[in-house]
Each structure stands twice: as structure tokens, then as C-alpha cells.
Scaffold this motif. Structure first.
Motif, short mmCIF file in Angstrom:
data_model
loop_
_atom_site.label_atom_id
_atom_site.label_comp_id
_atom_site.label_asym_id
_atom_site.label_seq_id
_atom_site.Cartn_x
_atom_site.Cartn_y
_atom_site.Cartn_z
N TRP A 45 10.93 1.17 -2.69
CA TRP A 45 10.81 -0.24 -2.30
C TRP A 45 10.99 -0.36 -0.81
CZ3 TRP A 45 14.35 0.81 -6.51
CH2 TRP A 45 13.76 0.65 -7.77
N ASP A 75 9.92 -7.87 -8.23
CA ASP A 75 9.70 -7.08 -7.03
C ASP A 75 11.03 -6.93 -6.31
OD1 ASP A 75 6.96 -6.74 -7.40
OD2 ASP A 75 6.49 -8.64 -6.39
N ILE A 76 11.23 -5.75 -5.72
CA ILE A 76 12.49 -5.42 -5.05
C ILE A 76 12.21 -5.13 -3.58
CG2 ILE A 76 14.35 -3.71 -4.90
CD1 ILE A 76 14.17 -3.41 -7.93
N GLY A 77 13.09 -5.56 -2.73
CA GLY A 77 13.00 -5.24 -1.32
C GLY A 77 14.38 -5.29 -0.68
N PRO A 86 12.36 -3.03 -13.19
CA PRO A 86 11.11 -2.44 -12.72
C PRO A 86 10.66 -1.18 -13.45
CG PRO A 86 12.90 -2.00 -11.17
CD PRO A 86 13.45 -2.95 -12.18
#
Length: 519
Positions: free
Chosen positions: A25, A69-71, A378
Motif C-alpha cells: 500500500w 483501500d489502505i494508505g 483486503p
């Protein structure tokens, strides 16, 4: 503070300075304005906080948006200061207090500035800062107050009567009814993140596996996956499936132990005895299959250190058969014992809204309506090829947390059978250092620091590991986040309005980790 039409997580990442080699990510260094936009998303309830941690000159925040979604966004901390997340999003409070203790980072606007991990016993203050300070005074801890007629306080711990790690619980009660519970943790701080700095990969892997002993497989898996992401290493397929087999055995052992222990706290010792027998069967099968009852140090970057032979496979198959024969009768006994149901049903309710706000993982979140499991989304291999359900309930009481464990035992038995039936052949380990040199030579980054992150589903919930590997191949920085960081505060909320005598059963139904939290 909250505004409409806020940007997506990907937009915030793109607005910052992207950091190369942060996989799977993205991470970006952002401006304070962008940092504050992310805080607004958290405060609005649209995003979830996966982690917050520090370095001597910056603070990082891992985020999960509505699309899963990962960030990671990072903020340079000029003068050791940054805008507090916790003043608008309470789940960040204790994480910010911990970062302040370790790195001397000062979140501006933080409503609670009391020391969290540092009890004044280290002999040094801010041990991970660029310039650690002298010893901090061991000042008395100021607990929050509660006002009302005829209230009294009950102090419990940090030393407890059973074989249990230390933690202090300060109850304020009116008669037998709990008005407020406040926890004080940090008594088993081990300095793992400090020990990680400069450690070789094999030594760091051992440290990761000892963050919380009952989750040694999950932590080892998260660390290994983070290293492999950073270095571009692909473990052999057989190793990936063996890792999942170990993870499900660990889940089985802990859920079986917890179900029995919850019943024992309701004075129903027969369930404790029978579940204890089944847990022991799991540990013995794990020993027969992988040479260690807890499977410690079996998962390493690059794969696993041993293989599963025919005898080990047969031991696990026999285990599954035995649990399938005996466990349903125990579930029936639990469900049909009125005195036990009287203690668990409607006790220690955790509101759905709080579980969502704190991104509560595992059985704590799923018993209160939060449908999240890192194995599914995820997601990671081999679970994308396996069939399993994620049980979710809405009641949020002790009974619901028991039933989530019951259903997860059933799912893990199915997963173990699927894994054994589809286990690929081949090697179980690849050389990490050799692969790193080869991959680095290809893209010109062989000597550059490389970052990686992993999110793994342990029996308590999702475990996050973020790390940076330095030019010399050792760990430069590693942060490990236990699900208990977001579950301990929820226990305080769940016990309010219950009687003091129900705290043990509420506490055990959460079964938060002291060691995993205290680092």
C-alpha cells in the motif's frame, strides 16, 4: 470540523510526496492541511484508523477507507509538534500518548496529555527520540473523576490473583453499578520497537513472534509478510498454505480456551474443563505437526522453517475429527444452561456505533455488527482460494462474543480440512537476502531503504506491521499494532451500567492483550 465532499484516500496520497518501495500500500509525506483533511474523514466516520505511530521527526497514520483501500500518510513534525488526531477521533488518543512517551512528539490539542506507557521507571525519558532525555519522575497517576451522590472507587490490580499479566482497573461505582471504569496499562512494556532497531531480520522475526505470546503465529506472519513486501520476496506456495494452517490452529486453540474461560468466570467450571481439554488437544497436534506447541519461530521471512510430514498431517486430521465430535455437545450445553445464559445475555453490551468508530477487530467488532476480516478484505493468500464465512452479530453482549467464537471454531475446522486437502508440494523456504540483492539490482535500489506493511487476521482481530529495512539489511524501524489498542477502550464503555461482579466475565469476553498493547 466536518465538511462534505471530502477527497478520497487515493487523492490524499497523490497530494503528498510518494515514498518509493512502500508496498503493498502507498505512503506519502503530506502537508498539515492534507493531514487535517484525513482527520476530518476519520471524525466523520467514513474512514477507519488502522494505526498511528511515530519516529523522531515524523508521525505516520495508516488509514482504511470505505472501499477497503489502505494508505499511509506521514507528517514531518517540526519542533516535535503535529496536529492531534485524538482531539477529533478518540481511537487515536492512546496511540498519540504512546508516541509522545517514546519519541517526545507533542500532539497539539490532545485532550489527555498524561503519560501512557512511561510510568517513570525506565531510567530514561523518550527512549526512541533523536536525543533521549533523563529519567522521568514517577509521579502519581491522575485518574479521571466522576461526580454524583454516594459514589465510591474500587482499585483492582495491577497484580491480579490468577496467572495473568498486570494491568490496573479503577472502578467508580454507585452501589454495585459501575459508573466509570478507567484502565491504566503499560506495566509490561518490553521495548520491542527499540530492540527492533538495528536487528537482523532473523532476530527481528523472533522479537515479532514474542510481542504477544498467544498470537505468535499471527505476529510472525504479519512481520514476514511485511519483510517480503519490502524486499519483493515471494515465499513458496507450500509455505503460504502451511502458514494458514498454523494460523487456523492458533485461532482454534485460543477460541476454545476463551469459551471455557468465559464460562468459568460465570462459575460454570465444567465448560472450562472440557474446552481446556480440546485446547490441549490442539496444542499437542501443533507440537506433533510443527515441533512446538505454540508454533513459535516457525514462520520466517521467506517461508517456514519446517515442513508437515505424514504423521503431522494425521495428527491434525485426528484433532479435527475429535473436535467435530465433542464440540457440538459443549455448544448445546452452553446454550441450554439457564444460569449461564443469565450471566452472558445482555451483559457488557458494546454499541454498534462504538465498534465502528474504533474499527474494533475480531470477535469484539463482529459481535457488534462490524463485518471486517483481514483474511477476506483486503485479503491475502491462500484465503482468496478458500471458502469460509465471517460470522457477524448485532447484540454486542458477552453472549454474542461467545457465539462469534463458536462459529469461528466451526469455520477454522473447515479451513484446516480445506488446507490439508489442497496443500501444494514443493519447497518451504527461499533465501531472503539473495532475492533482495537480485530484485534491488534490477531497479537500482539494492542499497536503498525499503518499506513494507502487512495486515494479518489474528484470533483477536487485525494485526498491523509496518517496517523499514535499512541499507545494511537490518531493521531500521518497525511498528507492531495489536488489535487490543482499539479494544481496551471499548471494554471501559461496555462495562458501564453493569454490576462490578460482571467485570471478570466482560473482561474475559474481550480478552485483550496486555503484552501486545504495552509493546
Amino acid at each position: 470540523m466536518i465538511r462534505k465532499n471530502l477527497p478520497a484516500l487515493a487523492d490524499l496520497i497523490e497530494a503528498g510526496r510518494r515514498i518509493d518501495h512502500h508496498v503493498p500500500w502507498p505512503r506519502a509525506v503530506v502537508a498539515p492541511k492534507v493531514w487535517n483533511l484525513a482527520v476530518e474523514q476519520l471524525a466523520s466516520g467514513r474512514w477507519s484508523l488502522l494505526g498511528l505511530w511515530g519516529e523522531p521527526d515524523k508521525v505516520h497514520m495508516a488509514l482504511l477507507d470505505e472501499a477497503l483501500d489502505i494508505g499511509v500518510i506521514s507528517l514531518d513534525c517540526r519542533g516535535g509538534r503535529y496536529p492531534s488526531v485524538g482531539q477529533y477521533h478518540p481511537p487515536a488518543l492512546r496511540l498519540e500518548r504512546a508516541a509522545a512517551d517514546l519519541f517526545a512528539l507533542a500532539p497539539q490539542g490532545l485532550p489527555d496529555t498524561r503519560r501512557w506507557l512511561d510510568h517513570g521507571q525506565w531510567g530514561v525519558s523518550h527512549p526512541l527520540a533523536a536525543q533521549p532525555g533523563g529519567p522521568a519522575a514517577a509521579a502519581s497517576y491522575r485518574f479521571l473523576t466522576a461526580e454524583g451522590e454516594s459514589l465510591h472507587q474500587i482499585a483492582v490490580g495491577p497484580v491480579h490473583a490468577g496467572i495473568i499479566e498486570p494491568g490496573h482497573f479503577r472502578f467508580t461505582a454507585g452501589g454495585e453499578t459501575v459508573v466509570r471504569l478507567e484502565e491504566r496499562l503499560g506495566f509490561v512494556h518490553k521495548g520491542i520497537e527499540g530492540l527492533m532497531a538495528g536487528a537482523a531480520l532473523d532476530g527481528a522475526a523472533k522479537l515479532a513472534g514474542r510481542t504477544s505470546g498467544d498470537s505468535t503465529v499471527a505476529y510472525s506472519l504479519a512481520f514476514a509478510r511485511a519483510v517480503e513486501a519490502a524486499l519483493g520476496v515471494a515465499p513458496p506456495p507450500r509455505a503460504i498454505w502451511l502458514r494458514a494452517l498454523m494460523a487456523e490452529l492458533e485461532r482454534l486453540a485460543n477460541h476454545l480456551g476463551d469459551i471455557g474461560a468465559i464460562c468459568n468466570d460465570a462459575a460454570f467450571a465444567i465448560m472450562h474443563a472440557h474446552c481446556g481439554v480440546l485446547r490441549e488437544r490442539v496444542l499437542r497436534a501443533a507440537d506433533a505437526a510443527f515441533g512446538h506447541r505454540l508454533m513459535r519461530d516457525r514462520i520466517v521471512p521467506g517461508g517456514v522453517t519446517g515442513d508437515l510430514n505424514e504423521a503431522g498431517g494425521n495428527a491434525i486430521r485426528s484433532l479435527v475429527t475429535e473436535i467435530r465430535q465433542r464440540f457440538p455437545r459443549l455448544v448445546e450445553l452452553y446454550d441450554n444452561t439457564a444460569s449461564l445464559q443469565d450471566r452472558t445475555v445482555a451483559t457488557g453490551r458494546l454499541k454498534v456505533e462504538l465498534a465502528r468508530q474504533y474499527a474494533a477487530g475480531g470477535y469484539v467488532g463482529r459481535a457488534s455488527g462490524r463485518d471486517f476480516d483481514a483474511r477476506r478484505g483486503p485479503g491475502y493468500a491462500p484465503y482468496d482460494e478458500l471458502a469460509f464465512d465471517v460470522p457477524v452479530l448485532q447484540e454486542g453482549d458477552v453472549n454474542a462474543r461467545v457465539w462469534i467464537r463458536v462459529r469461528e471454531v466451526e469455520q477454522s475446522l473447515s479451513l484446516v480440512e480445506q488446507i490439508l486437502g489442497r496443500l501444494p508440494s514443493g519447497p518451504t523456504l527461499v533465501a531472503v537476502a539473495a532475492d533482495n540483492a537480485a530484485n534491488g539490482a534490477a531497479d537500482g535500489t539494492a542499497d536503498a531503504p525499503r518499506e513494507g506493511m502487512a495486515l494479518v487476521e489474528g484470533f483477536r482481530g487485525d494485526i498491523l506491521v509496518w517496517l523499514r529495512i535499512g541499507e545494511d539489511g537490518t531493521i531500521e524501524r518497525c511498528h507492531l499494532r495489536d488489535p487490543s489498542w482499539f479494544q481496551w477502550p471499548l471494554l471501559e464503555a461496555a462495562i458501564e451500567g453493569n454490576i462490578v461482579a460482571d467485570f471478570p466475565i466482560c473482561n474475559k469476553s474481550f480478552n485483550c492483550s496486555y503484552s501486545g498493547h504495552d509493546l
